[in-house]
Write a protein that holds these residues in place. Structure first.
Motif, PDB file in Angstrom:
ATOM      1  N   ASP A  79       0.858  -1.176   0.000  1.00 39.01           N
ATOM      2  CA  ASP A  79       0.000   0.000   0.000  1.00 39.01           C
ATOM      3  C   ASP A  79       0.895   1.227   0.000  1.00 39.01           C
ATOM      4  OD1 ASP A  79      -2.334   1.354  -0.060  1.00 39.01           O
ATOM      5  OD2 ASP A  79      -2.880   1.008   2.032  1.00 39.01           O
ATOM      6  N   GLU A  81       1.551   5.644  -1.426  1.00 40.03           N
ATOM      7  CA  GLU A  81       1.003   6.972  -1.713  1.00 40.03           C
ATOM      8  C   GLU A  81       0.267   7.006  -3.040  1.00 40.03           C
ATOM      9  OE1 GLU A  81       2.816  11.393  -2.730  1.00 40.03           O
ATOM     10  OE2 GLU A  81       3.953  10.060  -1.402  1.00 40.03           O
ATOM     11  N   ASP A  84      -3.045   5.291  -2.742  1.00 38.68           N
ATOM     12  CA  ASP A  84      -3.920   6.119  -1.921  1.00 38.68           C
ATOM     13  C   ASP A  84      -4.503   7.264  -2.737  1.00 38.68           C
ATOM     14  OD1 ASP A  84      -5.079   6.619   0.677  1.00 38.68           O
ATOM     15  OD2 ASP A  84      -3.793   8.394   0.778  1.00 38.68           O
ATOM     16  N   ARG A  85      -3.704   7.836  -3.617  1.00 39.93           N
ATOM     17  CA  ARG A  85      -4.217   8.893  -4.499  1.00 39.93           C
ATOM     18  C   ARG A  85      -5.354   8.368  -5.361  1.00 39.93           C
ATOM     19  NH1 ARG A  85       1.324  11.239  -7.165  1.00 39.93           N
ATOM     20  NH2 ARG A  85       2.433  11.748  -5.220  1.00 39.93           N
ATOM     21  N   ARG A  87      -7.356   5.901  -4.701  1.00 43.77           N
ATOM     22  CA  ARG A  87      -8.538   5.708  -3.857  1.00 43.77           C
ATOM     23  C   ARG A  87      -9.294   7.022  -3.696  1.00 43.77           C
ATOM     24  NH1 ARG A  87      -4.911   3.095  -0.396  1.00 43.77           N
ATOM     25  NH2 ARG A  87      -5.068   0.830  -0.378  1.00 43.77           N
ATOM     26  N   LYS A  88      -8.554   8.080  -3.387  1.00 46.07           N
ATOM     27  CA  LYS A  88      -9.182   9.377  -3.148  1.00 46.07           C
ATOM     28  C   LYS A  88      -9.849   9.942  -4.395  1.00 46.07           C
ATOM     29  CE  LYS A  88      -6.114  10.553   0.695  1.00 46.07           C
ATOM     30  NZ  LYS A  88      -5.009  11.414   1.177  1.00 46.07           N
TER      31      LYS A  88
END
Length: 364
Positions: A79, A81, A84-85, A87-88
């Motif tokens: 997992d 950065e 995560d971007r 996902r957002k």
């Protein structure tokens, strides 16, 4: 009482290869939501995996990628950065999950001029954000730019999967199929004779394994498995063996690393005078955490700390622990829960890395 704990499952049994393992060897598409990151590492149905986007249709990108895989989509192992971007942004692309170890990936793309589907294979690069997130082989300490690009070019999936083999009970089919390749037909006899000659003692850490012979391997010093000359063979415990350079396909189960750790303590070999000693004694999956903790100048942890009840019953073992602070880091979730019930604050590897400031402040 502790940091959020995550799902772990480790077995000391030999697990047969199942259909899902064969499928992962070939790779197949899944929804992003089906990929788990509870340990911080990418997993699918309890197996360590990597994931990547197969499609390279944008601007006829597929042609350049087939010529030079470094221009393609990066594959992810943890997992990070970048994920995560996504996902957002609500981008839940279909990813291919696989546990192939050769780094060669099936890619495809639509020719925007002819609408023809172009397919082939190429070597893709690992995501640097993933390596930084888990501090793999001290990656977070490397300067950005050329040093990191050089590291990526030399990245080996076999080494990566071996490092974290204690976190998963299923080994990749590439490990299962190749672990015995290259040995001579009389290897079992030769191996036994070498171990007998050295009285079943590890020649690196000094561990006596005469009562635990299965934990003692015979190491080919020059790396050539067919070279059984006496000067090329030395017995090493499975933990020391796995940490030798270029030892791909050496899957060591969590139960074995725990046994080695406790035997070292019993025999007075678990001596820690420096961070290098901790690094040498600990499970390789903890190395990224250890490297960061050293920079915070915290006290040296115990390695393989047994947690006992008031009745002196052992209920858990933590990979790294600070007994006076009752703080530790665990690989196995049930043991982490058991330690928490005894008043310990327990971090998973993932939370230890992401909450390193909090962890360091709690053990100073």
């Amino acid at each position: 009482m502790g940091a959020d704990l995550i799902e772990f499952e480790v077995s000391n049994k030999v697990i047969p290869i199942e259909p899902i393992d064969k499928q992962l060897g070939e790779g197949f598409e899944v929804n992003f939501e089906d990929i788990e990151f509870e340990t911080g590492l990418a997993s699918y149905q309890g197996r360590q995996v990597l994931l990547y986007i197969k499609d390279h249709s944008y601007n006829n990108k597929i042609y350049g990628v087939l010529e030079d895989g470094s221009k393609g989509n990066k594959f992810h192992v943890a997992d990070c950065e970048m994920l995560d971007r996504m996902r957002k942004k609500g981008r839940f692309d279909r990813y291919v999950v696989t546990n192939k170890l050769d780094g060669v990936f099936a890619v495809s793309g639509m020719d925007n001029r002819t609408s023809e589907l172009i397919e082939g294979e190429t070597k893709l690069n690992v995501c640097q954000y993933c390596l930084e997130a888990i501090n793999y082989q001290k990656f977070a300490s490397l300067n950005k730019g050329a040093p990191r690009r050089t590291f990526v070019q030399g990245f080996q999936l076999a080494d990566f999967f071996d490092t974290y083999s204690s976190f998963f009970k299923f080994m990749p089919t590439g490990v299962a199929n190749n672990s015995a390749t290259g040995y001579s037909k009389d290897w079992d006899h030769i191996s036994r004779k070498v171990r007998e000659k050295f009285n079943y003692q590890c020649q690196q850490c000094g561990l006596d394994l005469s009562q635990h012979k299965r934990l003692l391997h015979v190491h080919h010093i020059n790396g050539v498995k067919s070279d059984n000359s006496i000067t090329n063979l030395t017995p090493l415990c499975c933990d020391c063996h796995r940490k030798q350079p270029h030892h791909q396909h050496m899957f060591i189960k969590h139960e074995e690393t725990k046994a080695i750790s406790q035997l070292r303590k019993t025999q007075g070999l678990n001596v820690k005078e420096s961070w290098q000693d901790v690094y040498d004694l600990a499970d390789p999956g903890m190395h990224g955490v250890i490297d960061l903790l050293e920079k915070y100048h915290v006290s040296l942890p115990e390695v393989g700390e047994e947690i006992k009840t008031n009745k002196q019953e052992v209920v858990a073992e933590l990979e790294l622990a600070w007994p006076l602070k009752k703080v530790g880091i665990a690989i196995d979730k049930p043991e982490a829960i058991a330690a928490t019930k005894q008043g310990w604050k327990v971090y998973s590897m993932r939370h230890a890395l992401s909450q390193i400031d909090l962890l360091a402040s709690s053990i100073r």
